[in-house]
Design a protein around this motif. Sequence first.
Motif, PDB file in Angstrom:
ATOM      1  N   VAL A  99      70.886  23.937  15.295  1.00  0.00           N
ATOM      2  CA  VAL A  99      71.121  24.408  13.929  1.00  0.00           C
ATOM      3  C   VAL A  99      71.916  25.716  13.919  1.00  0.00           C
ATOM      4  N   PHE A 100      71.362  26.763  14.491  1.00  0.00           N
ATOM      5  CA  PHE A 100      71.988  28.079  14.399  1.00  0.00           C
ATOM      6  C   PHE A 100      73.329  28.121  15.140  1.00  0.00           C
ATOM      7  N   GLY A 179      72.032  16.803  12.213  1.00  0.00           N
ATOM      8  CA  GLY A 179      72.314  16.225  10.907  1.00  0.00           C
ATOM      9  C   GLY A 179      72.084  17.214   9.782  1.00  0.00           C
ATOM     10  N   ALA A 180      70.994  18.003   9.883  1.00  0.00           N
ATOM     11  CA  ALA A 180      70.686  18.965   8.825  1.00  0.00           C
ATOM     12  C   ALA A 180      71.743  20.058   8.736  1.00  0.00           C
ATOM     13  N   ARG A 185      75.322  25.166   3.669  1.00  0.00           N
ATOM     14  CA  ARG A 185      76.522  25.737   3.058  1.00  0.00           C
ATOM     15  C   ARG A 185      76.776  27.182   3.470  1.00  0.00           C
ATOM     16  N   GLY A 186      75.714  27.894   3.858  1.00  0.00           N
ATOM     17  CA  GLY A 186      75.867  29.291   4.253  1.00  0.00           C
ATOM     18  C   GLY A 186      74.626  29.768   4.977  1.00  0.00           C
ATOM     19  N   TRP A 187      74.667  31.033   5.434  1.00  0.00           N
ATOM     20  CA  TRP A 187      73.540  31.551   6.211  1.00  0.00           C
ATOM     21  C   TRP A 187      72.256  31.585   5.399  1.00  0.00           C
ATOM     22  N   GLN A 188      72.351  31.726   4.090  1.00  0.00           N
ATOM     23  CA  GLN A 188      71.136  31.775   3.276  1.00  0.00           C
ATOM     24  C   GLN A 188      70.363  30.471   3.331  1.00  0.00           C
ATOM     25  N   ASP A 189      71.038  29.381   3.662  1.00  0.00           N
ATOM     26  CA  ASP A 189      70.350  28.089   3.746  1.00  0.00           C
ATOM     27  C   ASP A 189      69.437  27.987   4.960  1.00  0.00           C
TER      28      ASP A 189
END
Length: 273
Positions: A99-100, A179-180, A185-189
Amino acid sequence: MSARTSPSLLLRVVPLYPLSPRRAGTLVHRNLLVARRNWVVFASGFFEPFFYLLSIGVGIGGLVGDVVTDGGTALSYQQFVAPALLASAAMNGAVYDAVFNLFFKLRYAKLYDAVLATPVSAADAAVGETVWALLRGAAYSAAFLLVMLVLGLVGSWWAVLALPAAVLIGFAFAAVGLGATTFLRGWQDFESVQVAVLPLFLFSTTFYPLSTYPRPLQLVVECTPLYHGIELVRGGVTGAVGWSLLGSAAYLLVMGLAGLAVGARRLERLLLS
């Protein structure tokens, strides 16, 4: 195209087939080279589960005493918690990388724009990143399993299955994480990722047996992926091996394959549309 155009030049634009283990392996090799240059960041992941084991397993374990599992086996609290922390290490290592790191490569480094200019396809990239993430989770799990062995927290020769189980956990979470990531859309997600991962860590029988929950909540816990991962690892480490573990393995395998399929399709849509 000129008749003198090299076939290899054509392959750099249009791969012969959508998925190749060799091409996916080149991405894994690339990530390995990067990890060697940032080995401190990679190595830091080894310490988190170990600190949890010392603080909760040993510290709180001295107050709790023995724990009776749902199968009726009496274990010390350290023996009960340690396999769950091993499974959690596999999950956290895979999620962090899938993810990151993947989000940074996709949205900011624009790595895959360059990757897809080679014979590597979007499916190759998805498989390569998933394999690398599960390898990272497996490395953390292997180190933690060695610590458990040194501390005398391994109670059965069935514990040799704990590492393959950790690899399966890493595969499931890495594929779903891949997949996630394509939907972020951005770091806040990333807050939504933490909202999903933290409850799994706290409530998937990591620190207490399933029987402590009321029955409706037990049904919810039994549907979560980390619960099945913990069941696999704890069953192997403690020797409580039964046919039900095959169901947990199948759950994680299906989860991983589904996540990989969605991730590959989403990557292709984002990068080639």
